[in-house]
Design a protein around this motif. Structure first.
Motif, PDB file in Angstrom:
ATOM      1  N   LEU A 279       0.839  -1.201   0.000  1.00 50.44           N
ATOM      2  CA  LEU A 279       0.000   0.000   0.000  1.00 50.44           C
ATOM      3  C   LEU A 279       0.874   1.252   0.000  1.00 50.44           C
ATOM      4  N   PRO A 280       0.637   2.215  -0.886  1.00 45.45           N
ATOM      5  CA  PRO A 280       1.425   3.453  -0.866  1.00 45.45           C
ATOM      6  C   PRO A 280       1.269   4.181   0.471  1.00 45.45           C
ATOM      7  N   SER A 281       2.355   4.766   0.949  1.00 42.18           N
ATOM      8  CA  SER A 281       2.324   5.419   2.257  1.00 42.18           C
ATOM      9  C   SER A 281       1.377   6.614   2.285  1.00 42.18           C
ATOM     10  N   ILE A 282       1.180   7.277   1.146  1.00 45.81           N
ATOM     11  CA  ILE A 282       0.273   8.421   1.106  1.00 45.81           C
ATOM     12  C   ILE A 282      -1.159   7.980   1.387  1.00 45.81           C
ATOM     13  N   VAL A 283      -1.501   6.736   1.003  1.00 42.09           N
ATOM     14  CA  VAL A 283      -2.836   6.210   1.284  1.00 42.09           C
ATOM     15  C   VAL A 283      -3.011   6.009   2.789  1.00 42.09           C
ATOM     16  N   THR A 284      -1.964   5.538   3.441  1.00 42.47           N
ATOM     17  CA  THR A 284      -2.023   5.396   4.895  1.00 42.47           C
ATOM     18  C   THR A 284      -2.211   6.749   5.561  1.00 42.47           C
ATOM     19  N   GLY A 285      -1.482   7.769   5.066  1.00 42.48           N
ATOM     20  CA  GLY A 285      -1.654   9.106   5.608  1.00 42.48           C
ATOM     21  C   GLY A 285      -3.060   9.637   5.402  1.00 42.48           C
ATOM     22  N   ALA A 286      -3.639   9.383   4.223  1.00 43.24           N
ATOM     23  CA  ALA A 286      -5.003   9.833   3.955  1.00 43.24           C
ATOM     24  C   ALA A 286      -6.007   9.109   4.849  1.00 43.24           C
ATOM     25  N   PHE A 287      -5.761   7.834   5.119  1.00 39.35           N
ATOM     26  CA  PHE A 287      -6.633   7.064   6.003  1.00 39.35           C
ATOM     27  C   PHE A 287      -6.628   7.644   7.415  1.00 39.35           C
ATOM     28  N   VAL A 288      -5.437   7.916   7.939  1.00 45.25           N
ATOM     29  CA  VAL A 288      -5.343   8.492   9.286  1.00 45.25           C
ATOM     30  C   VAL A 288      -5.916   9.906   9.304  1.00 45.25           C
ATOM     31  N   TYR A 289      -5.738  10.645   8.218  1.00 44.69           N
ATOM     32  CA  TYR A 289      -6.312  11.987   8.140  1.00 44.69           C
ATOM     33  C   TYR A 289      -7.837  11.933   8.254  1.00 44.69           C
ATOM     34  N   ALA A 290      -8.454  10.986   7.542  1.00 38.69           N
ATOM     35  CA  ALA A 290      -9.920  10.891   7.557  1.00 38.69           C
ATOM     36  C   ALA A 290     -10.446  10.452   8.910  1.00 38.69           C
ATOM     37  N   LEU A 291      -9.738   9.530   9.565  1.00 41.41           N
ATOM     38  CA  LEU A 291     -10.240   8.995  10.827  1.00 41.41           C
ATOM     39  C   LEU A 291      -9.808   9.795  12.048  1.00 41.41           C
ATOM     40  N   TRP A 292      -8.665  10.502  11.937  1.00 37.91           N
ATOM     41  CA  TRP A 292      -8.116  11.158  13.127  1.00 37.91           C
ATOM     42  C   TRP A 292      -8.045  12.671  12.951  1.00 37.91           C
ATOM     43  N   VAL A 293      -7.307  13.089  11.933  1.00 35.05           N
ATOM     44  CA  VAL A 293      -7.025  14.518  11.794  1.00 35.05           C
ATOM     45  C   VAL A 293      -8.290  15.312  11.541  1.00 35.05           C
ATOM     46  N   ALA A 294      -9.217  14.774  10.770  1.00 33.92           N
ATOM     47  CA  ALA A 294     -10.449  15.491  10.478  1.00 33.92           C
ATOM     48  C   ALA A 294     -11.271  15.772  11.727  1.00 33.92           C
ATOM     49  N   HIS A 295     -11.063  15.014  12.778  1.00 37.64           N
ATOM     50  CA  HIS A 295     -11.829  15.184  14.015  1.00 37.64           C
ATOM     51  C   HIS A 295     -11.016  15.850  15.129  1.00 37.64           C
ATOM     52  N   PHE A 296      -9.719  15.544  15.196  1.00 34.59           N
ATOM     53  CA  PHE A 296      -8.910  16.020  16.320  1.00 34.59           C
ATOM     54  C   PHE A 296      -7.810  16.992  15.902  1.00 34.59           C
ATOM     55  N   GLY A 297      -7.598  17.192  14.618  1.00 37.23           N
ATOM     56  CA  GLY A 297      -6.589  18.126  14.149  1.00 37.23           C
ATOM     57  C   GLY A 297      -5.235  17.465  13.941  1.00 37.23           C
ATOM     58  N   PHE A 298      -4.318  18.230  13.335  1.00 38.94           N
ATOM     59  CA  PHE A 298      -2.961  17.743  13.083  1.00 38.94           C
ATOM     60  C   PHE A 298      -2.206  17.603  14.398  1.00 38.94           C
ATOM     61  N   SER A 299      -1.399  16.558  14.494  1.00 40.41           N
ATOM     62  CA  SER A 299      -0.631  16.334  15.714  1.00 40.41           C
ATOM     63  C   SER A 299       0.472  15.311  15.445  1.00 40.41           C
ATOM     64  N   GLY A 300       1.452  15.322  16.333  1.00 40.20           N
ATOM     65  CA  GLY A 300       2.501  14.316  16.236  1.00 40.20           C
ATOM     66  C   GLY A 300       1.973  12.921  16.499  1.00 40.20           C
ATOM     67  N   LEU A 301       0.949  12.819  17.343  1.00 43.93           N
ATOM     68  CA  LEU A 301       0.370  11.507  17.629  1.00 43.93           C
ATOM     69  C   LEU A 301      -0.288  10.912  16.385  1.00 43.93           C
ATOM     70  N   ALA A 302      -0.962  11.761  15.597  1.00 38.55           N
ATOM     71  CA  ALA A 302      -1.543  11.281  14.344  1.00 38.55           C
ATOM     72  C   ALA A 302      -0.447  10.802  13.395  1.00 38.55           C
ATOM     73  N   GLY A 303       0.662  11.531  13.344  1.00 43.43           N
ATOM     74  CA  GLY A 303       1.791  11.091  12.528  1.00 43.43           C
ATOM     75  C   GLY A 303       2.363   9.770  13.011  1.00 43.43           C
ATOM     76  N   ALA A 304       2.409   9.574  14.344  1.00 43.29           N
ATOM     77  CA  ALA A 304       2.915   8.319  14.892  1.00 43.29           C
ATOM     78  C   ALA A 304       2.009   7.150  14.522  1.00 43.29           C
TER      79      ALA A 304
END
Length: 292
Positions: A124-149
């Motif tokens: 799976l391309p890593s950008i897809v993983t980032g988009a997945f976490v963005y939809a489930l996490w960042v869209a609700h809680f904002g950008f953070s180092g924890l989301a990146g982790a």
């Protein structure tokens, strides 16, 4: 008569097999030398460019507000990389080793499903993983180092599972059978015999996953986002990493920013090299202890 004819044919074919073996040995040797030479050339070029700017101030200061200005460093990126990759490692290693143990030691439908999903995640391309976490996490809680982790942990997880599973399969079956024959439970056998025997290979697999996570940029653009102005160690807030800062400085048209990017690249290579050497030493010491 038939036996002598077969032996004679085999004898005539021996020089040809020896010649093919010699040719392939030379070809493989040349390929190895070429790969090593290319790697050394890349390392030497990065070192030559990075050492022009790398110094104590680079490791202790943050970048200037204006990318065209000289000075500054990637201290916030170094701290961010350690924090984010450290959290990702803490999240992915226990889950990855447990999944690999289940795949190899217990098998079954769940193990086969886990192996299939692992293969899918590796490709799976890593950008897809980032988009997945963005939809489930960042869209609700904002950008953070924890989301990146979390995003890096998802990238590391299949690598750890696959590497650990392959190493566990190399552990001799006789060791398991001897332990079980003494009345030791399967769980205890895995914890006391199988995992210590495979410790070196597991450590190597984990370090390969850490090296992969250290160089990831695309998923962090959608999760951690970066913070070049302040040194931030709180994973609940936006954080920079070395990979993010290398990317943002390299794409600018300013020579000073690109010089910082080269220094950051050299720093990243040194960090990964130190971690890899340390992991090999720890794994080797683990083998000695288990052997005793």
């Amino acid at each position: 008569m038939a036996a002598s004819t077969s032996a004679s044919a085999a004898h005539r074919g021996l020089p040809r097999r020896m010649a093919v073996n010699a040719v392939m040995t030379v070809v493989l040797g040349l390929v190895t030398v070429g790969v090593v030479a290319l790697l050394l050339w890349i390392l030497a070029y990065v070192a030559r460019q990075g050492l022009k700017y790398l110094g104590p101030m680079f490791l202790t200061q943050t970048p200037p507000g204006d990318p065209s200005q000289a000075g500054g460093g990637f201290a916030n990126g170094i701290v961010g990389s350690v924090v984010i990759v450290g959290i990702a490692t803490a999240l992915s290693v226990p889950i990855g080793i447990a999944a690999a143990v289940h795949m190899v030691e217990y098998r079954g439908r769940l193990a086969r499903a886990c192996g299939f999903l692992t293969d899918v995640l590796i490709g799976l391309p890593s950008i897809v993983t980032g988009a997945f976490v963005y939809a489930l996490w960042v869209a609700h809680f904002g950008f953070s180092g924890l989301a990146g982790a979390v995003a890096l942990g998802l990238i590391m997880l299949p690598l750890i599972i696959r590497a650990t599973a392959e190493v566990l399969r190399l552990v001799p079956v006789e060791l398991r059978e001897a332990s079980l024959a003494l009345g030791v439970s399967r769980a205890r056998t895995i914890m006391a015999i199988v995992l210590p025997t495979a410790r070196s290979g597991i450590t190597t697999g984990v370090m390969l996953a850490v090296a992969r996570a250290m160089g990831e940029t695309a998923p962090l653009l959608l999760t951690a986002l970066g913070n070049d102005l302040f040194l931030e160690a709180n994973p609940a807030r936006r954080m920079s990493t070395l990979s993010l800062q290398i990317f943002s400085n390299a794409i600018t048209g300013f020579a000073t920013a690109q010089a910082r990017a080269w220094a950051g690249t050299l720093t990243l290579i040194v960090i990964v090299l130190v971690l890899s050497v340390g992991a090999r030493l720890v794994g080797r010491r683990g083998i000695v202890r288990s052997a005793r």
